[in-house]
Design an enzyme around this catalytic site. Structure first.
Site, PDB file in Angstrom:
ATOM      1  N   GLY A  19       0.818  -1.218   0.000  1.00 21.33           N
ATOM      2  CA  GLY A  19       0.000   0.000   0.000  1.00 21.33           C
ATOM      3  C   GLY A  19       0.849   1.264   0.000  1.00 21.33           C
ATOM      4  O   GLY A  19       2.078   1.201   0.061  1.00 21.33           O
ATOM      5  N   ASP A  21       1.210   3.606   2.368  1.00 24.21           N
ATOM      6  CA  ASP A  21       1.985   3.816   3.593  1.00 24.21           C
ATOM      7  C   ASP A  21       3.066   2.757   3.729  1.00 24.21           C
ATOM      8  O   ASP A  21       4.183   3.052   4.179  1.00 24.21           O
ATOM      9  CB  ASP A  21       1.072   3.754   4.822  1.00 24.21           C
ATOM     10  CG  ASP A  21       0.119   4.927   4.873  1.00 24.21           C
ATOM     11  OD1 ASP A  21       0.081   5.706   3.906  1.00 24.21           O
ATOM     12  OD2 ASP A  21      -0.590   5.057   5.882  1.00 24.21           O
ATOM     13  N   ARG A  41      -0.417  -9.883   0.374  1.00 24.75           N
ATOM     14  CA  ARG A  41      -1.525 -10.801   0.106  1.00 24.75           C
ATOM     15  C   ARG A  41      -1.367 -11.407  -1.281  1.00 24.75           C
ATOM     16  O   ARG A  41      -1.002 -10.714  -2.232  1.00 24.75           O
ATOM     17  CB  ARG A  41      -2.841 -10.016   0.120  1.00 24.75           C
ATOM     18  CG  ARG A  41      -3.780 -10.494   1.181  1.00 24.75           C
ATOM     19  CD  ARG A  41      -5.046  -9.694   1.198  1.00 24.75           C
ATOM     20  NE  ARG A  41      -4.927  -8.374   0.614  1.00 24.75           N
ATOM     21  CZ  ARG A  41      -5.869  -7.825  -0.139  1.00 24.75           C
ATOM     22  NH1 ARG A  41      -6.968  -8.472  -0.415  1.00 24.75           N
ATOM     23  NH2 ARG A  41      -5.697  -6.599  -0.621  1.00 24.75           N
ATOM     24  N   ALA A  95      -5.278  -2.941   5.669  1.00 25.95           N
ATOM     25  CA  ALA A  95      -6.673  -2.485   5.830  1.00 25.95           C
ATOM     26  C   ALA A  95      -7.365  -2.363   4.486  1.00 25.95           C
ATOM     27  O   ALA A  95      -6.713  -2.244   3.445  1.00 25.95           O
ATOM     28  CB  ALA A  95      -6.699  -1.131   6.529  1.00 25.95           C
ATOM     29  N   GLN A  96      -8.698  -2.382   4.529  1.00 27.60           N
ATOM     30  CA  GLN A  96      -9.527  -1.983   3.379  1.00 27.60           C
ATOM     31  C   GLN A  96      -9.747  -0.479   3.501  1.00 27.60           C
ATOM     32  O   GLN A  96      -9.286   0.135   4.447  1.00 27.60           O
ATOM     33  CB  GLN A  96     -10.871  -2.712   3.445  1.00 27.60           C
ATOM     34  CG  GLN A  96     -10.771  -4.206   3.307  1.00 27.60           C
ATOM     35  CD  GLN A  96     -10.312  -4.604   1.928  1.00 27.60           C
ATOM     36  OE1 GLN A  96     -10.949  -4.297   0.937  1.00 27.60           O
ATOM     37  NE2 GLN A  96      -9.181  -5.268   1.849  1.00 27.60           N
ATOM     38  N   THR A 139      -6.906   5.616  12.709  1.00 25.61           N
ATOM     39  CA  THR A 139      -7.322   6.582  11.695  1.00 25.61           C
ATOM     40  C   THR A 139      -8.241   7.651  12.273  1.00 25.61           C
ATOM     41  O   THR A 139      -9.023   7.365  13.197  1.00 25.61           O
ATOM     42  CB  THR A 139      -8.064   5.867  10.547  1.00 25.61           C
ATOM     43  OG1 THR A 139      -8.804   6.825   9.791  1.00 25.61           O
ATOM     44  CG2 THR A 139      -9.048   4.832  11.065  1.00 25.61           C
ATOM     45  N   GLU A 141     -10.772   8.599  10.966  1.00 18.88           N
ATOM     46  CA  GLU A 141     -12.156   8.183  10.699  1.00 18.88           C
ATOM     47  C   GLU A 141     -12.824   7.687  11.980  1.00 18.88           C
ATOM     48  O   GLU A 141     -14.053   7.659  12.068  1.00 18.88           O
ATOM     49  CB  GLU A 141     -12.199   7.088   9.632  1.00 18.88           C
ATOM     50  CG  GLU A 141     -11.821   7.550   8.238  1.00 18.88           C
ATOM     51  CD  GLU A 141     -12.856   8.468   7.583  1.00 18.88           C
ATOM     52  OE1 GLU A 141     -14.063   8.272   7.809  1.00 18.88           O
ATOM     53  OE2 GLU A 141     -12.440   9.392   6.855  1.00 18.88           O
ATOM     54  N   TYR A 164     -15.531   0.421   8.182  1.00 23.34           N
ATOM     55  CA  TYR A 164     -14.074   0.565   8.265  1.00 23.34           C
ATOM     56  C   TYR A 164     -13.677   1.181   9.606  1.00 23.34           C
ATOM     57  O   TYR A 164     -12.826   0.667  10.327  1.00 23.34           O
ATOM     58  CB  TYR A 164     -13.599   1.456   7.114  1.00 23.34           C
ATOM     59  CG  TYR A 164     -12.202   2.004   7.236  1.00 23.34           C
ATOM     60  CD1 TYR A 164     -11.104   1.258   6.841  1.00 23.34           C
ATOM     61  CD2 TYR A 164     -11.975   3.290   7.735  1.00 23.34           C
ATOM     62  CE1 TYR A 164      -9.810   1.768   6.939  1.00 23.34           C
ATOM     63  CE2 TYR A 164     -10.696   3.810   7.841  1.00 23.34           C
ATOM     64  CZ  TYR A 164      -9.615   3.048   7.444  1.00 23.34           C
ATOM     65  OH  TYR A 164      -8.342   3.566   7.555  1.00 23.34           O
ATOM     66  N   LYS A 168     -11.610  -0.275  12.885  1.00 23.97           N
ATOM     67  CA  LYS A 168     -10.385   0.393  13.351  1.00 23.97           C
ATOM     68  C   LYS A 168     -10.507   0.795  14.823  1.00 23.97           C
ATOM     69  O   LYS A 168      -9.519   0.754  15.572  1.00 23.97           O
ATOM     70  CB  LYS A 168     -10.107   1.625  12.486  1.00 23.97           C
ATOM     71  CG  LYS A 168      -9.527   1.291  11.111  1.00 23.97           C
ATOM     72  CD  LYS A 168      -8.082   0.845  11.228  1.00 23.97           C
ATOM     73  CE  LYS A 168      -7.384   0.780   9.893  1.00 23.97           C
ATOM     74  NZ  LYS A 168      -5.969   0.408  10.018  1.00 23.97           N
ATOM     75  N   ARG A 199      -0.887   7.349  -3.757  1.00 28.94           N
ATOM     76  CA  ARG A 199      -2.210   7.135  -3.177  1.00 28.94           C
ATOM     77  C   ARG A 199      -3.047   6.267  -4.114  1.00 28.94           C
ATOM     78  O   ARG A 199      -2.947   6.397  -5.347  1.00 28.94           O
ATOM     79  CB  ARG A 199      -2.876   8.501  -2.990  1.00 28.94           C
ATOM     80  CG  ARG A 199      -4.171   8.507  -2.190  1.00 28.94           C
ATOM     81  CD  ARG A 199      -4.020   7.878  -0.848  1.00 28.94           C
ATOM     82  NE  ARG A 199      -4.862   8.468   0.173  1.00 28.94           N
ATOM     83  CZ  ARG A 199      -5.253   7.800   1.271  1.00 28.94           C
ATOM     84  NH1 ARG A 199      -4.898   6.554   1.452  1.00 28.94           N
ATOM     85  NH2 ARG A 199      -5.990   8.405   2.183  1.00 28.94           N
TER      86      ARG A 199
HETATM   87  P1  GDP Z   1     -11.598   8.962   3.539  1.00 33.88           P
HETATM   88  O1  GDP Z   1     -11.630  10.229   4.319  1.00 33.88           O
HETATM   89  O2  GDP Z   1     -10.654   7.957   4.107  1.00 33.88           O
HETATM   90  O3  GDP Z   1     -12.938   8.398   3.292  1.00 33.88           O
HETATM   91  O4  GDP Z   1     -10.910   9.360   2.134  1.00 33.88           O
HETATM   92  P2  GDP Z   1     -11.523   9.563   0.669  1.00 33.88           P
HETATM   93  O5  GDP Z   1     -10.463  10.214  -0.143  1.00 33.88           O
HETATM   94  O6  GDP Z   1     -12.078   8.270   0.125  1.00 33.88           O
HETATM   95  O7  GDP Z   1     -12.756  10.563   0.876  1.00 33.88           O
HETATM   96  C1  GDP Z   1     -12.583  11.866   1.389  1.00 33.88           C
HETATM   97  C2  GDP Z   1     -13.890  12.631   1.266  1.00 33.88           C
HETATM   98  O8  GDP Z   1     -14.160  12.901  -0.105  1.00 33.88           O
HETATM   99  C3  GDP Z   1     -15.126  11.884   1.805  1.00 33.88           C
HETATM  100  O9  GDP Z   1     -15.881  12.774   2.602  1.00 33.88           O
HETATM  101  C4  GDP Z   1     -15.904  11.528   0.551  1.00 33.88           C
HETATM  102  O10 GDP Z   1     -17.319  11.470   0.747  1.00 33.88           O
HETATM  103  C5  GDP Z   1     -15.533  12.696  -0.364  1.00 33.88           C
HETATM  104  N1  GDP Z   1     -15.723  12.376  -1.782  1.00 33.88           N
HETATM  105  C6  GDP Z   1     -16.448  13.106  -2.683  1.00 33.88           C
HETATM  106  N2  GDP Z   1     -16.450  12.515  -3.884  1.00 33.88           N
HETATM  107  C7  GDP Z   1     -15.731  11.378  -3.767  1.00 33.88           C
HETATM  108  C8  GDP Z   1     -15.372  10.359  -4.693  1.00 33.88           C
HETATM  109  O11 GDP Z   1     -15.738  10.362  -5.856  1.00 33.88           O
HETATM  110  N3  GDP Z   1     -14.562   9.344  -4.212  1.00 33.88           N
HETATM  111  C9  GDP Z   1     -14.133   9.319  -2.901  1.00 33.88           C
HETATM  112  N4  GDP Z   1     -13.333   8.331  -2.499  1.00 33.88           N
HETATM  113  N5  GDP Z   1     -14.478  10.281  -2.013  1.00 33.88           N
HETATM  114  C10 GDP Z   1     -15.267  11.291  -2.428  1.00 33.88           C
END
Ligand code: GDP
Length: 344
Positions: A19, A21, A41, A95-96, A139, A141, A164, A168, A199
């Site tokens: 990944g 990181d 994996r 992680a997923q 995280t 999150e 997720y 965590k 990323r």
């Molecule tokens: P996360 O914070 O680990 O969920 O990282 P992400 O990069 O997947 O998402 C960051 C934020 O971007 C979240 O609040 C998503 O709802 C928002 N977001 C808006 N549009 C998109 C999209 O098309 N893809 C993803 N992955 N996130 C999105």
């Protein structure tokens, strides 16, 4: 120039080695002279691109970077490997991601939650034979929907808002519990979002920078996104893996928030990245409800003063610099793609 290995290098074991990181952490550990064992994996397609990107002399790579097939959900394989390798430091990064977790909740929790428990059990067994230090990748999150609490610190209560994040949070508490119950040197890093040219392509930052480059090169016209109002504390992954390592070099194990302290919306990220390529994102971005989440985390902003004080860690890359290095990388990829297409 090849560097001769010293008598007995420190040994690290890293899960999630392929990944973002994993690759930056392995790069850091190799540069510090460690022998690194990565857990990989077995999948139907090879997924070694990020490890290939590690900048290191070929001879040293062969001697010092050893990959093992396995999975954190398979406790028997994990225990055998860890007892075999006898690492001094273990970093559990497997992680997923958040989006996938809504579609595959059980597997996400098996990896992120129970996988950490499997690791802790293996660490506990190894610690009866030798001293070992354990890092658990937590995280931001986990803070999720904590109402009215920004910036978030080590004392902010958790309110996970995705399968997720629930997995965590479980792993976080187990890590604290194993530290208290068995005296393990076990630390949780609570890392806020951290990005880079390595990323994954489904995270919003990389999705934006890849699309911006391709739009600029005329390879696509539209970018479909979800919630543009979400705010994140986005740092640079290379800065953040240094904090993981620092946690395991302290006298006492502890838990630390790692963040930049700044927050920006997805819309801000669009402004800066499209702006760098002299594009107006409003002409290209469209809402696709498939990218909205059943529960959203609206605002993340970290307070890393404890890490700054106790680890002496602070981020070195600003938001604008981070966006610039991602956009420049992905614009270059798009240019190469266009040139290849024009020769075909
Ligand atoms: P996360 O914070 O680990 O969920 O990282 P992400 O990069 O997947 O998402 C960051 C934020 O971007 C979240 O609040 C998503 O709802 C928002 N977001 C808006 N549009 C998109 C999209 O098309 N893809 C993803 N992955 N996130 C999105």
């Amino acid at each position: 120039m090849s560097t001769a290995p010293t008598a007995s290098p420190r040994r690290a074991f890293v899960t999630g080695a392929t990944g973002q990181d994993g690759s930056y952490l392995i790069e850091l550990l190799l540069s510090k002279g460690y022998e690194v064992h990565g857990l990989v994996r077995r999948t139907s397609s090879m997924n070694r691109g990020r490890l290939d990107a590690i900048k290191i002399d070929d001879e040293l790579r062969k001697q010092r970077l050893l990959l093992h097939y396995g999975d954190v959900t398979d406790v028997a394989c994990l225990a055998r490997l860890i007892l075999d390798v006898q690492p001094d430091e273990i970093y559990n990064l497997a992680a997923q991601n958040v989006r996938v977790s809504f579609d595959n909740p059980l597997y996400t929790v098996q990896v992120g939650g129970l996988g950490a428990l499997n690791m802790l059990e293996a660490v506990r067994e190894l610690s009866s034979k030798k001293s070992v230090r354990f890092y658990q990748a937590g995280t931001s999150e986990m803070f999720g929907g904590a109402p009215g609490t920004a910036p978030q610190s080590e004392t902010t209560p958790f309110h996970p808002r995705s399968p997720y994040a629930c997995g965590k949070a479980y792993a976080f508490h187990q890590t604290v519990n194993y530290r208290e119950a068995y005296g393990l040197f076990a630390c949780n890093g609570i890392l806020f979002n951290h990005e880079s040219p390595r990323r994954g392509e489904t995270f919003v930052t990389r999705k934006i920078t890849l699309a911006a480059g391709r739009i600029r090169e005329g390879l696509q016209d539209k970018l479909f996104l979800g919630n543009l109002d979400a705010k994140r504390d986005w740092g640079y992954a290379q800065d953040f893996v240094e904090a993981m390592w620092l946690m395991l070099q302290q006298d006492e194990p502890d838990d630390y928030v790692v963040a930049t302290g700044e927050t920006h919306s997805v819309e801000d990220f669009l402004d800066v990245s499209f702006g760098r390529l002299e594009l107006d994102w409003r002409e290209h971005v469209e809402l696709d409800p498939r990218f909205l989440r059943p529960t959203e985390v609206h605002l993340l902003q970290g307070d890393a003063s404890k890490a700054q004080e106790k680890l002496g860690w602070k981020p070195t890359t600003s938001f604008a610099e981070l966006v610039r290095l991602m956009v420049d990388n992905d614009w270059e990829l798009a240019r190469r793609e266009r040139e290849a297409a024009s020769k075909a």
